[in-house]
Design a protein around this motif. Structure first.
Motif, mmCIF file in Angstrom:
data_model
loop_
_atom_site.group_PDB
_atom_site.id
_atom_site.type_symbol
_atom_site.label_atom_id
_atom_site.label_comp_id
_atom_site.label_asym_id
_atom_site.label_seq_id
_atom_site.Cartn_x
_atom_site.Cartn_y
_atom_site.Cartn_z
ATOM 1 N N THR A 36 8.396 -1.374 17.390
ATOM 2 C CA THR A 36 7.017 -1.045 17.023
ATOM 3 C C THR A 36 6.996 -0.696 15.532
ATOM 4 O OG1 THR A 36 7.327 1.253 17.631
ATOM 5 C CG2 THR A 36 6.487 -0.227 19.353
ATOM 6 N N ASN A 65 11.618 -2.751 24.783
ATOM 7 C CA ASN A 65 11.384 -2.069 23.502
ATOM 8 C C ASN A 65 12.513 -1.104 23.175
ATOM 9 O OD1 ASN A 65 8.432 -3.049 23.727
ATOM 10 N ND2 ASN A 65 8.529 -1.953 21.777
ATOM 11 N N MET A 84 2.266 -1.619 22.159
ATOM 12 C CA MET A 84 2.667 -2.985 22.548
ATOM 13 C C MET A 84 1.536 -3.710 23.265
ATOM 14 S SD MET A 84 5.542 -3.466 21.163
ATOM 15 C CE MET A 84 5.431 -5.171 21.663
ATOM 16 N N LEU A 101 9.671 -0.524 28.577
ATOM 17 C CA LEU A 101 9.890 0.515 27.568
ATOM 18 C C LEU A 101 10.453 1.714 28.320
ATOM 19 C CD1 LEU A 101 6.885 -0.848 26.608
ATOM 20 C CD2 LEU A 101 7.255 0.790 24.769
#
Ligand code: F6R
Length: 268
Positions: A36, A65, A84, A101
Motif C-alpha cells: 500500500t 498484502n 486495497m 491481508l
C-alpha cells in the motif's frame, strides 16, 4: 539487483504496471504480493485501466498484502484492506476471497501471524512481490533492527514512520503504533521482488538501500541478497545514486528490457 530509472513518477508507475500485467498474462494464477502507500496508488490506477480497456484479468490471481495496522478492523477507512478495496480490488475482477491481508483486529495476533505465513505456503509462495520504501528504509513495516530473517509478526512503528503516515489519518493521533508485517525473510522468499520509489524525498534512502552496506538498520538493504530484485525509480529518487550510467546502460541494452523501453510496443 537491477535499477531502472524512468523520467517521471508516472513513467515509473507505468513500467511497474506493465511488468505486473505481463506476468499476470503469462501466469493467470500468479500469487501477487501487494503493497500500500501513496507511491502504489498510480500503479493500481493503471492496472484498473488495463483491466477496463485491455481486458487484463485478475480472476485467477491470489494476492497477499505486506501489512496491516494492529487494532483496525477491515471496515475501518484507514485499514489497508480498505485501501486495497478502494484502489484496486473493486475496480478489477479479482475474487475477493483470494485477496489476503493480515487481520489487524485478530484476538490472538501471534496466531494470526502464523496463519498468514501458512496461507502463503499453502498457495505455493509469492511469485511477484511489490514493494515501496519508507523513510526509515522499511519494506513492509520492517522498521530498523528488523532481523534479516524475520517472519510475519507484530512490529512497533518507528517515530519516523508515524510522522510519515499519521497525516493520512483523520485524527493523526489515532494512527496505530503497531502493525502486522511480513518479515524480511518472508519477503526474500518471493520468487521476484520489485520495489518502486519516486520523488526527491526517497533519494537518500534509495542510495543507501541500493548501494550501501547490508544492515538490519535499513531493511531494504536485504534486497541486495535477493537473486531477482528490480528497483524502479524516477529521476528524483535516483538523484543520489552513484552508478546511474551503468544502470541506464543495462536497461538500454539488455534484451529482457527491450519490450519495456520507451517507444516499444505495448507488452501489458
Ligand atoms: C505499506 C508498505 C510500506 C510503504 C512505504 C512507502 O504496505 O509496505 O512499506 O510501501 O511506507 O509508503 P509511501 O508510498 O506512502 O511513501
Amino acid at each position: 539487483m537491477e535499477v531502472i530509472i524512468q523520467s517521471t513518477p508516472a513513467a515509473a508507475a507505468e513500467l511497474l504496471a506493465r511488468l505486473i500485467a505481463h506476468d499476470l498474462r503469462a501466469q493467470p494464477r500468479l500469487v501477487l504480493g501487494l503493497a500500500t502507500g501513496r507511491t502504489m496508488e498510480s500503479v493500481y490506477d493503471r492496472l484498473a485501466r488495463m483491466h477496463r480497456e485491455d481486458g487484463l484479468s485478475f480472476a485467477g490471481t491470489r494476492t497477499f498484502n505486506l501489512d496491516e495496522y494492529v487494532g483496525l478492523p477491515a471496515s475501518d477507512p484507514h485499514s489497508y484492506r480498505h485501501y486495497m478495496q478502494e484502489h484496486l480490488f473493486r475496480h478489477v475482477d479479482v475474487d475477493v476471497r483470494n485477496t489476503h491481508l493480515p487481520h489487524g483486529d485478530a484476538p490472538d495476533l501471534d496466531a494470526e501471524c502464523r496463519r498468514y505465513e501458512e496461507l502463503i505456503q499453502q498457495c505455493g509462495g509469492i511469485d511477484l512481490q511489490l514493494l515501496g520504501i519508507g523513510q526509515t528504509g522499511h519494506i513492509g513495516f520492517n522498521e530498523p533492527l528488523s532481523a534479516l530473517r524475520s517472519r510475519t509478526r507484530v512490529k512497533a512503528l518507528s517515530p519516523v514512520t508515524i510522522a510519515q503516515n499519521s497525516p493520512l489519518f483523520a485524527d493523526p493521533a489515532k494512527m496505530p503504533r503497531r502493525a502486522i508485517t511480513m518479515g524480511v525473510g518472508t519477503i526474500l522468499e518471493a520468487r521476484r521482488v520489485v520495489l518502486l520509489a519516486t520523488g526527491t524525498g526517497k533519494a537518500e534512502i534509495i542510495a543507501k538501500a541500493v548501494e550501501g552496506p547490508i544492515t538490519s538498520m535499513i531493511s531494504a538493504t536485504a534486497l541486495q541478497m535477493h537473486a531477482r530484485c528490480t528497483v524502479i525509480v524516477d529521476e528524483a529518487a535516483a538523484a543520489k545514486l552513484q552508478g546511474v550510467d551503468y544502470y541506464r546502460w543495462i536497461f538500454a541494452n539488455e534484451p529482457e528490457w527491450e519490450p519495456y523501453r520507451c517507444g516499444s510496443a505495448h507488452v501489458g
